[in-house]
Motif scaffolding. Structure first.
Motif, PDB file in Angstrom:
ATOM      1  N   ALA A  22       0.885  -1.332  -0.179  1.00 18.06           N
ATOM      2  CA  ALA A  22       0.022  -0.052   0.062  1.00 18.06           C
ATOM      3  C   ALA A  22       0.845   1.149   0.209  1.00 18.06           C
ATOM      4  O   ALA A  22       0.471   2.223  -0.254  1.00 18.06           O
ATOM      5  N   ALA A  23       1.974   1.197   0.796  1.00 15.22           N
ATOM      6  CA  ALA A  23       2.821   2.503   1.086  1.00 15.22           C
ATOM      7  C   ALA A  23       3.600   2.619  -0.415  1.00 15.22           C
ATOM      8  O   ALA A  23       3.671   3.900  -0.745  1.00 15.22           O
ATOM      9  N   TRP A  25       3.471   0.979  -3.557  1.00 18.85           N
ATOM     10  CA  TRP A  25       2.425   1.020  -4.692  1.00 18.85           C
ATOM     11  C   TRP A  25       1.008   0.953  -4.656  1.00 18.85           C
ATOM     12  O   TRP A  25       0.306   0.097  -4.992  1.00 18.85           O
ATOM     13  N   PRO A  26       0.521   2.169  -4.129  1.00 15.06           N
ATOM     14  CA  PRO A  26      -0.772   2.672  -3.862  1.00 15.06           C
ATOM     15  C   PRO A  26      -1.830   2.256  -4.991  1.00 15.06           C
ATOM     16  O   PRO A  26      -2.945   1.842  -4.594  1.00 15.06           O
ATOM     17  N   GLU A  27      -1.581   2.667  -6.127  1.00 16.02           N
ATOM     18  CA  GLU A  27      -2.386   2.389  -7.131  1.00 16.02           C
ATOM     19  C   GLU A  27      -2.637   0.775  -7.372  1.00 16.02           C
ATOM     20  O   GLU A  27      -3.676   0.266  -7.669  1.00 16.02           O
ATOM     21  N   SER A  28      -1.550  -0.229  -7.404  1.00 20.58           N
ATOM     22  CA  SER A  28      -1.627  -1.468  -7.525  1.00 20.58           C
ATOM     23  C   SER A  28      -2.476  -2.002  -6.429  1.00 20.58           C
ATOM     24  O   SER A  28      -3.116  -2.768  -6.627  1.00 20.58           O
ATOM     25  N   PHE A  29      -2.021  -1.525  -5.071  1.00 26.77           N
ATOM     26  CA  PHE A  29      -2.959  -2.094  -3.960  1.00 26.77           C
ATOM     27  C   PHE A  29      -4.232  -1.913  -4.232  1.00 26.77           C
ATOM     28  O   PHE A  29      -4.952  -2.639  -4.116  1.00 26.77           O
ATOM     29  N   TRP A  40     -10.739  -6.071  -3.683  1.00 23.77           N
ATOM     30  CA  TRP A  40     -11.481  -5.689  -2.535  1.00 23.77           C
ATOM     31  C   TRP A  40     -11.491  -4.110  -2.200  1.00 23.77           C
ATOM     32  O   TRP A  40     -12.296  -3.620  -1.615  1.00 23.77           O
ATOM     33  N   ILE A  41     -10.413  -3.415  -2.591  1.00 23.68           N
ATOM     34  CA  ILE A  41     -10.425  -2.043  -2.261  1.00 23.68           C
ATOM     35  C   ILE A  41     -11.234  -1.386  -3.418  1.00 23.68           C
ATOM     36  O   ILE A  41     -11.801  -0.331  -3.278  1.00 23.68           O
ATOM     37  N   ASP A  54      -1.441   6.260   3.477  1.00 21.34           N
ATOM     38  CA  ASP A  54      -1.553   6.230   4.999  1.00 21.34           C
ATOM     39  C   ASP A  54      -1.878   4.825   5.852  1.00 21.34           C
ATOM     40  O   ASP A  54      -1.289   4.402   6.718  1.00 21.34           O
ATOM     41  N   VAL A  55      -2.534   4.064   5.305  1.00 25.88           N
ATOM     42  CA  VAL A  55      -3.040   2.782   5.482  1.00 25.88           C
ATOM     43  C   VAL A  55      -1.712   1.966   5.467  1.00 25.88           C
ATOM     44  O   VAL A  55      -1.208   1.167   6.488  1.00 25.88           O
ATOM     45  N   GLY A  56      -1.032   2.016   4.460  1.00 24.36           N
ATOM     46  CA  GLY A  56       0.300   1.440   4.185  1.00 24.36           C
ATOM     47  C   GLY A  56       1.336   1.609   5.455  1.00 24.36           C
ATOM     48  O   GLY A  56       1.892   0.845   6.041  1.00 24.36           O
TER      49      GLY A  56
END
Length: 147
Positions: A22-23, A25-29, A40-41, A54-56
Motif C-alpha cells: 500500500a505504501a 505501490w498505492p495504485e496497484s494496491f 477488495w479495495i 496512510d494505510v500502508g
C-alpha cells in the motif's frame, strides 16, 4: 522460539505485506488487493493515494512494533502490540463486514479469514502466557533488579 514470538512474526508478516504494497505501490494496491484476481479495495470507492499510503504506513508501523516486541524479553511488549492489532482490527473487521452485501462468497470468506485472523492474532497476543513462562520471567526480573 516461544508461541508469542511466532505470533509476533505472523503479525509482522501481515503488516509488512499489506504495508509495503500500500505504501510503495498505492495504485496497484487499490486495483488488485488482495491479489490472485480478487479485488477488495477498488469496489469500495474512488482511488485516494493519500489514504492508501496512510494505510500502508499504519500497517508498516504495526509490523515494526511486532518485530521490536519479538526481540524483547518478557511478554509485555508482545501484549502491547496485541492491543494495537486488536484496537485496529475490531473497527476494521466491523466496517468490512458491513460491506459484504453483494460480494462474492469467496471474497466474504477471504475477508473474514484475513481480517478475523489478524484480529485473532492480536487478541491471543494480549493473553497472559503459560504460568511456567510467567514465573520464569518474574524470577529473571527479580534477579535483574537485585543484581
Amino acid at each position: 522460539m516461544t508461541l508469542r514470538r511466532i505470533l509476533l512474526g505472523a503479525t509482522a508478516l501481515v503488516g509488512a505485506f499489506v504495508g509495503l504494497w500500500a505504501a510503495a505501490w498505492p495504485e496497484s494496491f487499490y486495483d488488485s488487493f488482495p491479489g490472485l484476481g480478487r479485488v477488495w479495495i477498488a469496489v469500495d470507492g474512488p482511488f485516494n493515494e493519500h489514504l492508501i499510503r496512510d494505510v500502508g504506513a499504519l500497517y508498516l508501523a504495526l509490523a515494526a512494533a511486532s518485530i521490536a516486541a519479538a526481540f524483547t524479553r518478557g511478554p509485555e511488549p508482545g501484549r502491547v502490540v496485541g492491543v494495537a492489532w486488536t484496537v485496529f482490527g475490531i473497527p476494521h473487521l466491523i466496517y468490512h463486514a458491513a460491506q459484504f452485501g453483494g460480494m462474492p462468497v469467496i471474497d466474504v470468506i477471504g475477508n473474514i479469514i484475513g481480517l478475523g485472523g489478524s484480529l485473532l492474532l492480536g487478541i491471543v497476543l494480549m493473553l497472559p502466557g503459560p504460568r511456567i513462562e510467567r514465573c520464569a520471567e518474574t524470577r529473571i526480573d527479580e534477579k535483574e533488579s537485585i543484581g
